[in-house]
Write a protein that holds these residues in place. Structure first.
Motif, PDB file in Angstrom:
ATOM      1  N   VAL A 111       0.864  -1.190   0.000  1.00 21.86           N
ATOM      2  CA  VAL A 111       0.000   0.000   0.000  1.00 21.86           C
ATOM      3  C   VAL A 111       0.896   1.234   0.000  1.00 21.86           C
ATOM      4  O   VAL A 111       1.649   1.463   0.954  1.00 21.86           O
ATOM      5  CB  VAL A 111      -0.939  -0.007   1.216  1.00 21.86           C
ATOM      6  CG1 VAL A 111      -1.882   1.189   1.164  1.00 21.86           C
ATOM      7  CG2 VAL A 111      -1.719  -1.311   1.281  1.00 21.86           C
ATOM      8  N   SER A 113       3.260   3.900  -2.934  1.00 20.03           N
ATOM      9  CA  SER A 113       4.244   3.666  -4.003  1.00 20.03           C
ATOM     10  C   SER A 113       5.430   4.612  -3.872  1.00 20.03           C
ATOM     11  O   SER A 113       6.066   4.969  -4.859  1.00 20.03           O
ATOM     12  CB  SER A 113       3.585   3.849  -5.371  1.00 20.03           C
ATOM     13  OG  SER A 113       3.217   5.212  -5.536  1.00 20.03           O
ATOM     14  N   ALA A 116       9.774   3.680   0.157  1.00 24.07           N
ATOM     15  CA  ALA A 116       9.726   2.477   1.001  1.00 24.07           C
ATOM     16  C   ALA A 116       9.017   1.348   0.260  1.00 24.07           C
ATOM     17  O   ALA A 116       9.448   0.184   0.313  1.00 24.07           O
ATOM     18  CB  ALA A 116       9.018   2.801   2.321  1.00 24.07           C
ATOM     19  N   ARG A 137      -2.936   5.654  -3.792  1.00 21.75           N
ATOM     20  CA  ARG A 137      -4.170   6.448  -3.805  1.00 21.75           C
ATOM     21  C   ARG A 137      -4.161   7.533  -4.889  1.00 21.75           C
ATOM     22  O   ARG A 137      -5.212   7.937  -5.377  1.00 21.75           O
ATOM     23  CB  ARG A 137      -4.452   7.077  -2.425  1.00 21.75           C
ATOM     24  CG  ARG A 137      -3.477   8.115  -1.949  1.00 21.75           C
ATOM     25  CD  ARG A 137      -3.948   8.770  -0.656  1.00 21.75           C
ATOM     26  NE  ARG A 137      -4.957   9.781  -0.933  1.00 21.75           N
ATOM     27  CZ  ARG A 137      -4.695  11.084  -1.051  1.00 21.75           C
ATOM     28  NH1 ARG A 137      -3.464  11.539  -0.888  1.00 21.75           N
ATOM     29  NH2 ARG A 137      -5.652  11.944  -1.312  1.00 21.75           N
ATOM     30  N   LEU A 144       6.877  10.895  -2.063  1.00 26.77           N
ATOM     31  CA  LEU A 144       7.642  12.133  -1.893  1.00 26.77           C
ATOM     32  C   LEU A 144       8.817  12.242  -2.864  1.00 26.77           C
ATOM     33  O   LEU A 144       9.364  13.325  -3.033  1.00 26.77           O
ATOM     34  CB  LEU A 144       8.148  12.242  -0.451  1.00 26.77           C
ATOM     35  CG  LEU A 144       7.082  12.541   0.612  1.00 26.77           C
ATOM     36  CD1 LEU A 144       7.657  12.364   2.015  1.00 26.77           C
ATOM     37  CD2 LEU A 144       6.526  13.958   0.442  1.00 26.77           C
ATOM     38  N   VAL A 149      10.601  15.917  -2.908  1.00 26.91           N
ATOM     39  CA  VAL A 149      11.946  16.356  -3.317  1.00 26.91           C
ATOM     40  C   VAL A 149      11.826  17.647  -4.146  1.00 26.91           C
ATOM     41  O   VAL A 149      10.978  17.753  -5.038  1.00 26.91           O
ATOM     42  CB  VAL A 149      12.656  15.252  -4.129  1.00 26.91           C
ATOM     43  CG1 VAL A 149      13.976  15.756  -4.687  1.00 26.91           C
ATOM     44  CG2 VAL A 149      12.876  14.018  -3.267  1.00 26.91           C
ATOM     45  N   VAL A 254      13.639  20.356   5.079  1.00 26.05           N
ATOM     46  CA  VAL A 254      12.457  20.855   4.355  1.00 26.05           C
ATOM     47  C   VAL A 254      12.436  22.391   4.410  1.00 26.05           C
ATOM     48  O   VAL A 254      12.151  23.052   3.404  1.00 26.05           O
ATOM     49  CB  VAL A 254      11.161  20.253   4.941  1.00 26.05           C
ATOM     50  CG1 VAL A 254       9.933  20.924   4.331  1.00 26.05           C
ATOM     51  CG2 VAL A 254      11.123  18.737   4.695  1.00 26.05           C
ATOM     52  N   GLY A 442       9.036   2.163   5.965  1.00 32.19           N
ATOM     53  CA  GLY A 442       9.143   3.590   5.632  1.00 32.19           C
ATOM     54  C   GLY A 442       8.710   4.488   6.782  1.00 32.19           C
ATOM     55  O   GLY A 442       8.802   4.130   7.949  1.00 32.19           O
TER      56      GLY A 442
HETATM   57  C1  LIG Z   1       9.764  17.964   1.320  1.00 30.04           C
HETATM   58  C2  LIG Z   1      10.664  16.759   1.364  1.00 30.04           C
HETATM   59  C3  LIG Z   1      11.806  16.713   0.577  1.00 30.04           C
HETATM   60  C4  LIG Z   1      12.647  15.597   0.643  1.00 30.04           C
HETATM   61  N1  LIG Z   1      13.771  15.614  -0.115  1.00 30.04           N
HETATM   62  C5  LIG Z   1      14.627  14.558  -0.033  1.00 30.04           C
HETATM   63  C6  LIG Z   1      15.834  14.569  -0.795  1.00 30.04           C
HETATM   64  O1  LIG Z   1      16.129  15.526  -1.533  1.00 30.04           O
HETATM   65  N2  LIG Z   1      16.674  13.490  -0.676  1.00 30.04           N
HETATM   66  C7  LIG Z   1      16.365  12.432   0.139  1.00 30.04           C
HETATM   67  O2  LIG Z   1      17.157  11.477   0.193  1.00 30.04           O
HETATM   68  N3  LIG Z   1      15.233  12.404   0.875  1.00 30.04           N
HETATM   69  C8  LIG Z   1      14.352  13.443   0.809  1.00 30.04           C
HETATM   70  N4  LIG Z   1      13.218  13.431   1.561  1.00 30.04           N
HETATM   71  C9  LIG Z   1      12.906  12.243   2.389  1.00 30.04           C
HETATM   72  C10 LIG Z   1      12.179  11.141   1.550  1.00 30.04           C
HETATM   73  O3  LIG Z   1      11.279  11.753   0.676  1.00 30.04           O
HETATM   74  C11 LIG Z   1      11.469  10.141   2.482  1.00 30.04           C
HETATM   75  O4  LIG Z   1      12.473   9.440   3.232  1.00 30.04           O
HETATM   76  C12 LIG Z   1      10.642   9.097   1.740  1.00 30.04           C
HETATM   77  O5  LIG Z   1       9.825   9.654   0.740  1.00 30.04           O
HETATM   78  C13 LIG Z   1       9.719   8.303   2.703  1.00 30.04           C
HETATM   79  O6  LIG Z   1       9.179   7.240   1.953  1.00 30.04           O
HETATM   80  P1  LIG Z   1       7.783   6.536   2.250  1.00 30.04           P
HETATM   81  O7  LIG Z   1       7.605   5.557   1.129  1.00 30.04           O
HETATM   82  O8  LIG Z   1       7.747   6.051   3.643  1.00 30.04           O
HETATM   83  O9  LIG Z   1       6.656   7.686   2.151  1.00 30.04           O
HETATM   84  P2  LIG Z   1       6.104   8.547   0.925  1.00 30.04           P
HETATM   85  O10 LIG Z   1       7.189   8.932   0.000  1.00 30.04           O
HETATM   86  O11 LIG Z   1       5.300   9.638   1.540  1.00 30.04           O
HETATM   87  O12 LIG Z   1       5.113   7.563   0.140  1.00 30.04           O
HETATM   88  C14 LIG Z   1       3.854   7.166   0.678  1.00 30.04           C
HETATM   89  C15 LIG Z   1       2.900   6.852  -0.481  1.00 30.04           C
HETATM   90  O13 LIG Z   1       1.739   6.176   0.023  1.00 30.04           O
HETATM   91  C16 LIG Z   1       0.579   6.684  -0.621  1.00 30.04           C
HETATM   92  N5  LIG Z   1      -0.568   6.397   0.276  1.00 30.04           N
HETATM   93  C17 LIG Z   1      -0.786   6.930   1.506  1.00 30.04           C
HETATM   94  N6  LIG Z   1      -1.900   6.380   2.045  1.00 30.04           N
HETATM   95  C18 LIG Z   1      -2.384   5.484   1.139  1.00 30.04           C
HETATM   96  C19 LIG Z   1      -3.506   4.610   1.138  1.00 30.04           C
HETATM   97  N7  LIG Z   1      -4.347   4.535   2.192  1.00 30.04           N
HETATM   98  N8  LIG Z   1      -3.736   3.844   0.040  1.00 30.04           N
HETATM   99  C20 LIG Z   1      -2.882   3.894  -1.027  1.00 30.04           C
HETATM  100  N9  LIG Z   1      -1.795   4.717  -1.071  1.00 30.04           N
HETATM  101  C21 LIG Z   1      -1.540   5.488   0.003  1.00 30.04           C
HETATM  102  C22 LIG Z   1       0.889   8.165  -0.761  1.00 30.04           C
HETATM  103  O14 LIG Z   1       0.063   8.777  -1.732  1.00 30.04           O
HETATM  104  C23 LIG Z   1       2.376   8.097  -1.188  1.00 30.04           C
HETATM  105  O15 LIG Z   1       2.498   7.933  -2.588  1.00 30.04           O
HETATM  106  C24 LIG Z   1      12.342  14.520   1.507  1.00 30.04           C
HETATM  107  C25 LIG Z   1      11.189  14.573   2.302  1.00 30.04           C
HETATM  108  C26 LIG Z   1      10.361  15.679   2.233  1.00 30.04           C
HETATM  109  C27 LIG Z   1       9.140  15.720   3.102  1.00 30.04           C
END
Ligand SMILES: Cc1cc2nc3c(=O)[nH]c(=O)nc-3n(C[C@H](O)[C@H](O)[C@H](O)COP(=O)(O)OP(=O)(O)OC[C@H]3O[C@@H](n4cnc5c(N)ncnc54)[C@H](O)[C@@H]3O)c2cc1C
Ligand SMILES: NC(=O)c1ccc[n+]([C@@H]2O[C@H](COP(=O)([O-])OP(=O)(O)OC[C@H]3O[C@@H](n4cnc5c(N)ncnc54)[C@H](OP(=O)(O)O)[C@@H]3O)[C@@H](O)[C@H]2O)c1
Ligand code: SF4
Ligand code: SF4
Length: 474
Positions: A111, A113, A116, A137, A144, A149, A254, A442
């Protein structure tokens, strides 16, 4: 001349396993891996083979001779990491292959994309025959990495090429525009899969509990970032950028991203992935100065050294730090070296990094006109660290835009337990407590910290737990 790791490093450690002489550290099995701000190449041991350059998904590794003037600091940062000798086994530790019973029958739903989810899928695909279905979704994948980014960090955003490659595997099926918990439940997914990995990130932010947050012109960095990156939930927003000064509360990476986007020449953003509505607004912006206010000192600031180096090399932007804050750092501290070098750069717009300011109120009638801070001072603690305490002074900084950038926060996932204090799903090595077949990875697992690549070892741990459970299941 050796190779050098530069600013866009996202700590995924791909280069570690490509290097024939194990001269890139910390490796994921070393204790400082999780706290390191990037990885570093040992300039003495590097044999210049170039294998790491090909392995890096974000083009972070360069030959020393091809560093631009503003990247020279990274040669020092890489070398500094090896100033004290560290044990160096001849080879990086091999990643153990997953041992799976009936792996060809394994069916896993993921769940989300974001990074993580992608690293979890990549790990599952090492199991011959295993199949993965990803539910997102939004209509656009990669979380992110696409919507967080910064648009001027094109090399980092290039990590999505690796993610495209993962989802192009015929054993991966991506279902966009489907929110789990609304369109489908955990129960629905379990009917068709052996397990569900939740990689839903941290969709909202911590809120600042001070008077005035309801005023027009006050917002959060979370929403502002989503707006300039064209996130569909935030495209309708508008920001009044007509005033000469913006204040950002909080000084993590950020906050630096937002300060840079608000001050850099918008024409440098044209041709990037920035949303057209944001580019248009920035072209008409009257902002001349952004104050980034941290509640602790420069030595305790949340931003990382690579990001500070990136900020200080933004063309046309002056980065200003008062002498009193610089004086609190040892002369050889990399942040002091970067900030002293930055003093030579002048520009039409300024970013002021200010410290020891605890926000106490947002002032104005209908619109915000100023941010009020309680002053603080540093005091040494018995353990040698520095603490802060109020100094009885107040500061008022006029501002037409005030953004809080005090961290992201996870949301409860329907059907899963939730810890309000950490805003994460309680788990044991990725296994969700008390819910059959549910796993997390993640930001919803660890909280909203870490780089894109940090999610790789996090996802590997979760997949190892999932496979261990699958192996013993009926
Ligand atoms: C503003 C910002 C800039 C960043 N820049 C960098 C950078 O330059 N370099 C770097 O190394 N790291 C950067 N990071 C850190 C990095 O983006 C995070 O470590 C990483 O994205 C976390 O991954 P994640 O998969 O846990 O979450 P996310 O990337 O948030 O992915 C979660 C996904 O789940 C989906 N989702 C949520 N709920 C549901 C649901 N119920 N059903 C279906 N889909 C769902 C969301 O739409 C999203 O696509 C940045 C973070 C931020 C906030
Ligand atoms: N280029 C990159 O690699 C990149 C870019 C963006 C984000 N990221 C990563 O994404 C993660 C999230 O970044 P982030 O900037 O949102 O969060 P962050 O790094 O946790 O920074 C949060 C900031 O908010 C401050 N803060 C928290 N509560 C506050 C309060 N009540 N009042 C005033 N200030 C308060 C913190 O101060 P204290 O330090 O005093 O607590 C800190 O300065 C980080 O791990 C970051 O490195 C990486
Ligand atoms: S150039 Fe070769 S030896 Fe040098 S760090 Fe990269 S992989 Fe290792
Ligand atoms: S992003 Fe990954 S491969 Fe590139 S330098 Fe950093 S750790 Fe190495």
């Amino acid at each position: 001349m050796p190779h050098v790791i530069t600013q866009s490093c996202c700590s995924d450690a791909s280069c570690v396993y490509a290097c024939p002489v194990n001269c890139i550290h910390p490796t994921p099995d070393e204790p400082d891996f999780l706290t390191a701000q990037m990885l570093y190449i040992d300039p003495v041991e590097c044999v210049d083979c170039g294998a790491c350059v090909t392995a890096c998904p974000v083009d972070a590794i360069k030959h020393d001779g091809s560093l631009s003037p503003v990247e020279q600091i990274f040669a020092d940062l890489n070398a500094d990491f090896y100033a004290a000798p560290r044990p160096r086994p001849l080879l990086a530790p091999p990643v153990p292959a997953l041992q799976v019973r009936n792996g060809a029958q394994l069916r896993v739903a993921i769940v989300g994309s974001g990074p993580a989810a992608m690293y979890a899928a990549d790990e599952l695909l090492t199991i011959p025959g295993a199949r993965v279905r990803i539910y997102e979704r939004l209509q656009t994948p990669f979380g992110l990495a696409r919507f967080g980014v910064a648009p001027d960090h094109q090399r980092t955003r290039g990590v999505t090429r690796q993610f495209e490659h993962i989802v192009s595997d015929p054993r991966v099926d991506v279902v966009l525009g489907t929110e789990i918990g609304a369109a489908l439940s955990h129960h629905d997914l379990m009917a068709e899969h052996h397990a569900v990995i939740y990689a839903v990130g941290a969709a909202t932010d911590r809120r600042l509990d001070i008077p005035g947050t309801e005023l027009a012109g006050v917002g959060t960095a979370t929403e502002f970032v989503a707006w300039y990156n064209g996130h569909p939930d935030h495209a309708h927003r508008s920001y009044d950028l007509s005033g000469p000064r913006a204040v950002i509360i909080g000084n993590g990476n950020v906050a630096l991203d937002v300060a840079r986007i608000l001050t850099m020449d918008p024409e440098l953003l044209a041709g990037t992935d920035i949303a057209p509505h944001a580019l248009n607004a920035l072209r008409h912006s009257g902002i001349e100065e952004v104050v980034v206010a941290g509640r602790r000192g420069l030595g305790q600031a949340a931003f990382t050294v690579p990001e500070l180096a990136g900020l200080c090399s933004t063309p046309g932007v002056e980065v200003v730090v008062a002498d009193e804050h610089l004086a609190a750092l040892p002369a050889d501290d990399p942040r002091a070296r970067i900030l002293r070098t930055a003093r030579r750069q002048t520009g039409d717009r300024r970013i002021v990094l200010d410290f020891l300011l605890a926000p106490s109120g947002l002032l104005g009638q209908q619109r915000v006109q100023a941010v009020q801070f309680d002053g603080r001072e540093l005091i040494p603690a018995p353990d040698g660290s520095m603490r802060v305490k109020p100094n009885g002074e107040q500061r008022t900084v006029p501002a037409g835009l005030a953004l809080t950038s005090i961290g992201y926060r996870g949301r409860p996932v329907p059907g899963l337990p939730f810890d309000e204090a950490t805003a994460t799903v309680p788990h044991d090595a990725g296994r969700v407590s008390g819910v059959r077949g549910a796993y997390v990875t993640g930001w919803i697992k660890r909280g909203a910290t870490g780089f894109i690549g940090t999610n790789k070892s996090c996802a590997q741990e979760t997949v190892r737990s999932l496979v261990a459970d699958y192996n013993v299941s009926g």
